[in-house]
Design a protein around this motif. Structure first.
Motif, mmCIF file in Angstrom:
data_model
loop_
_atom_site.group_PDB
_atom_site.id
_atom_site.type_symbol
_atom_site.label_atom_id
_atom_site.label_comp_id
_atom_site.label_asym_id
_atom_site.label_seq_id
_atom_site.Cartn_x
_atom_site.Cartn_y
_atom_site.Cartn_z
ATOM 1 N N PRO A 131 0.817 -1.206 0.000
ATOM 2 C CA PRO A 131 0.000 0.000 0.000
ATOM 3 C C PRO A 131 0.859 1.268 0.000
ATOM 4 C CG PRO A 131 0.155 -0.877 2.222
ATOM 5 C CD PRO A 131 0.850 -1.854 1.328
ATOM 6 N N LEU A 132 0.333 2.331 -0.543
ATOM 7 C CA LEU A 132 0.971 3.643 -0.491
ATOM 8 C C LEU A 132 0.169 4.457 0.520
ATOM 9 C CD1 LEU A 132 3.049 5.638 -1.648
ATOM 10 C CD2 LEU A 132 1.371 6.215 -3.410
ATOM 11 N N LEU A 133 0.839 4.849 1.590
ATOM 12 C CA LEU A 133 0.128 5.461 2.729
ATOM 13 C C LEU A 133 0.648 6.870 2.979
ATOM 14 C CD1 LEU A 133 0.389 2.334 5.113
ATOM 15 C CD2 LEU A 133 -1.517 2.896 3.576
ATOM 16 N N ILE A 134 -0.081 7.861 2.474
ATOM 17 C CA ILE A 134 0.386 9.247 2.520
ATOM 18 C C ILE A 134 -0.584 10.119 3.319
ATOM 19 C CG2 ILE A 134 0.849 11.301 1.087
ATOM 20 C CD1 ILE A 134 2.968 9.129 0.726
ATOM 21 N N THR A 163 -4.571 7.066 0.549
ATOM 22 C CA THR A 163 -3.856 5.795 0.484
ATOM 23 C C THR A 163 -4.328 4.975 -0.714
ATOM 24 O OG1 THR A 163 -5.474 4.560 1.822
ATOM 25 C CG2 THR A 163 -3.746 5.738 3.017
ATOM 26 N N ALA A 164 -3.398 4.140 -1.215
ATOM 27 C CA ALA A 164 -3.722 3.250 -2.336
ATOM 28 C C ALA A 164 -3.439 1.815 -1.918
ATOM 29 C CB ALA A 164 -2.871 3.604 -3.550
ATOM 30 N N ASN A 231 -13.862 5.110 2.010
ATOM 31 C CA ASN A 231 -13.392 4.088 1.090
ATOM 32 C C ASN A 231 -13.813 4.561 -0.301
ATOM 33 O OD1 ASN A 231 -13.083 1.916 -0.618
ATOM 34 N ND2 ASN A 231 -13.704 0.394 0.915
ATOM 35 N N LEU A 232 -12.829 4.894 -1.127
ATOM 36 C CA LEU A 232 -13.132 5.494 -2.435
ATOM 37 C C LEU A 232 -13.270 4.447 -3.524
ATOM 38 C CD1 LEU A 232 -10.571 8.451 -2.178
ATOM 39 C CD2 LEU A 232 -13.005 8.538 -1.653
ATOM 40 N N GLY A 233 -13.137 3.177 -3.150
ATOM 41 C CA GLY A 233 -13.216 2.115 -4.154
ATOM 42 C C GLY A 233 -12.183 2.374 -5.248
ATOM 43 N N TRP A 255 -7.166 0.529 -5.269
ATOM 44 C CA TRP A 255 -8.309 0.846 -4.403
ATOM 45 C C TRP A 255 -7.812 1.927 -3.448
ATOM 46 C CZ3 TRP A 255 -12.829 -1.996 -5.270
ATOM 47 C CH2 TRP A 255 -12.680 -3.089 -6.147
ATOM 48 N N SER A 256 -8.593 2.969 -3.251
ATOM 49 C CA SER A 256 -8.034 4.064 -2.454
ATOM 50 C C SER A 256 -8.956 4.514 -1.327
ATOM 51 C CB SER A 256 -7.672 5.240 -3.352
ATOM 52 O OG SER A 256 -8.824 5.802 -3.914
ATOM 53 N N THR A 257 -8.352 5.268 -0.415
ATOM 54 C CA THR A 257 -9.110 5.857 0.699
ATOM 55 C C THR A 257 -8.679 7.312 0.856
ATOM 56 O OG1 THR A 257 -7.554 5.651 2.566
ATOM 57 C CG2 THR A 257 -8.801 3.667 1.965
ATOM 58 N N SER A 258 -9.494 8.091 1.515
ATOM 59 C CA SER A 258 -9.032 9.379 2.030
ATOM 60 C C SER A 258 -9.716 9.609 3.370
ATOM 61 C CB SER A 258 -9.309 10.518 1.047
ATOM 62 O OG SER A 258 -10.691 10.751 0.906
ATOM 63 N N TRP A 259 -9.115 10.472 4.177
ATOM 64 C CA TRP A 259 -9.643 10.673 5.531
ATOM 65 C C TRP A 259 -9.091 11.962 6.108
ATOM 66 C CZ3 TRP A 259 -4.802 9.784 7.894
ATOM 67 C CH2 TRP A 259 -3.971 8.834 7.263
ATOM 68 N N GLY A 260 -9.880 12.590 6.983
ATOM 69 C CA GLY A 260 -9.413 13.858 7.525
ATOM 70 C C GLY A 260 -10.100 14.283 8.809
#
Ligand code: ZN
Length: 485
Positions: A131-134, A163-164, A231-233, A255-260
């Motif tokens: 995973p790419l976790l930024i 993240t990816a 969860n951005l699918g 598959w990606s996510t975002s959060w804040g």
């Protein structure tokens, strides 16, 4: 300065009280730019403590910080259809730069998916890159029409994780992991226990498959959405062509996510604990945890109490955030007023009588039992007792918040009349069965201003919920209603 006005009592006008607490605590103020706030040093120090705690958790769980541009080419924002539809109405757009009209307008980021994904697409080639976790700490701009300090401002500070992942399950796990980090942070640091759950279909982040949220109940029984994970699918991966090579040599979208979470948390902290004297802060997030106030009349007394105060400050050591208020331009009463308004959890007073008795007087900013707000501590025990008192306050704030939340949660509400009655008589978290129809919520919202906050997670869901929605239709699942900020 307008800072010495009496606070409007909390029970009289919650909104005026909130503004008063923010002013008296010198947390923030409005600026010459409509809807933009200035975060003053005391408010910023709280934000820095929040950042530090969250940043540590993100890093422990494998995330790295990076920084992406403030501007997003307009065409990028348009690539994900729902995303642009959701955000376009509230964007600020730069059309000129350096005195010339730009070939392509630049949007000031309302969130960064549309600038981050085209860039991160180049960082990802194969499954080995996942995973790419930024994460990035940044400011964003959303052109809000009605603003309130910390809660809703045109520009605000936040962190946004992006993240990816190689699989849907991994992305889902990430969205839930971060939701849990947020919940823990809110409980353990902010003493603000949220209810967590999933947002209704029409209440999702623009472009998300699923949105999860932390919803906290403020002292006026309105909910504050305090943090979200999405969860951005594969929606953004498709829009920005973010593919990776699988172990079998196939090419797949990630598959990606975002959060804040944002500076809105500071507003939540204010509304969660403060009282009619001003700000109340949980010790873990108090920029000053202990203030020492010396009391004297004669010069001789002054010399002795100042000496004792300085000694006490160094005895309390570097582990605590201690302020020794030795100003001789203010009397002790004025100092108490100032530090109460700034939410300092423990005040230690040293006067000539205390010196004689070899003690200090401690005044706690918060105690469930008002009779225990003041206590004398023998000089020899201060260094041990003060950290204990801070822990006790942290715990007591969480206990009080939990109790308030449970006292104002109504489970198993079956009919609409009952929901209306609860909202009209002060509100809270109202648990009902729900049919799943958007129009059903729209009607309730129009008539009561209450909205569905979340479909509660297992930890918060009732053991059983009514078979029928409040509209009379068959219930598909349980939801939590409340009026919300
Ligand atoms: Zn319904």
């Amino acid at each position: 300065m307008g800072e010495d006005k009496a606070l409007t009592p909390r029970d009289e006008d919650f909104s005026a009280w909130y503004n008063g607490v923010v002013q008296r605590g010198q947390l923030a103020g409005y600026s010459p730019v409509r809807g933009c706030m200035v975060i003053r040093p005391h408010g910023y120090a709280i934000w820095e403590l929040m950042q530090k705690a969250l940043d540590a958790r993100f890093k422990e769980t494998g995330h790295q910080n990076a920084y992406f541009p403030l501007f997003v080419p307009q065409s990028f924002l348009q690539k994900e259809a729902e995303h642009v539809e959701g955000f376009a109405p509230e964007t600020a757009v730069v059309t000129h730069g350096g005195g010339k009209e730009l070939e392509e307008p630049l949007v000031v980021r309302p969130t960064s998916e549309a600038i981050i994904w085209p860039i991160m697409a180049n960082w990802i080639q194969s499954y080995r890159d996942l995973p790419l976790l930024i994460n990035q700490w940044a400011n964003v701009v959303r052109w809000e029409m009605r603003t309130r300090l910390f809660l809703r401002t045109l520009e605000f500070l936040w962190q946004e994780g992006h993240t990816a992942h190689a699989t849907d399950e991994d992305a889902e796990r990430e969205a839930l992991l971060i939701l849990d980090i947020y919940r823990q942070f809110m409980e353990e640091w902010m003493a603000m226990p949220p209810v967590t759950g999933m947002k209704a279909e029409w209440d999702k982040f623009a472009g998300a498959v699923r949105t999860y949220a932390c919803e906290a109940l403020m002292q006026d029984n309105w909910a504050l959405q305090a943090g979200t994970t999405h969860n951005l699918g594969q929606n953004f991966a498709r829009a920005f062509d973010v593919k990776y090579q699988t172990e079998d040599g196939e090419h797949e979208y990630v598959w990606s996510t975002s959060w804040g979470v944002s500076t809105r948390l500071v507003g939540g902290l204010v509304m969660m604990h403060s009282d009619d004297l001003g700000l109340v802060l949980p010790p873990k997030l108090a920029p000053i945890q202990v203030v020492i106030v010396p009391i004297w009349k004669s010069d001789d007394e002054k010399a002795r109490v100042l000496e004792a105060g300085a000694r006490l400050k160094s005895a309390l050591g570097d582990g605590l955030r201690v302020k020794f208020d030795d100003r001789d331009t203010l009397n002790p009463g004025a100092k108490y007023y100032e530090w109460e308004g700034k939410g300092v959890p423990v005040r230690l007073e040293i006067g000539p009588k205390d010196l004689k008795k070899r003690q200090v007087m401690a005044a706690l900013r918060f105690s469930e039992d008002p009779k225990q707000r003041k206590l004398a501590i023998p000089e020899t025990e201060v260094t041990g007792r003060v950290p204990e008192l801070l822990n006790r306050i942290q715990r007591a704030l969480l206990d009080a918040a939990l109790r308030r939340r449970e006292e104002n949660s109504y489970r198993g509400v079956t009919d609409y009349a009952e929901l209306k009655k609860i909202v009209a008589s002060g509100g809270g978290f109202i648990y009902t069965g729900y049919c799943g129809a958007e129009e059903c919520e729209a009607k309730v919202k129009e008539e009561t201003k209450a909205t569905i906050r979340v479909i509660p997670d297992d930890d918060f869901a009732s053991e059983t919920f009514p078979d029928e929605c409040i509209c009379g239709g068959p219930a598909q699942h349980e939801v939590v209603w409340a009026r919300a900020y």
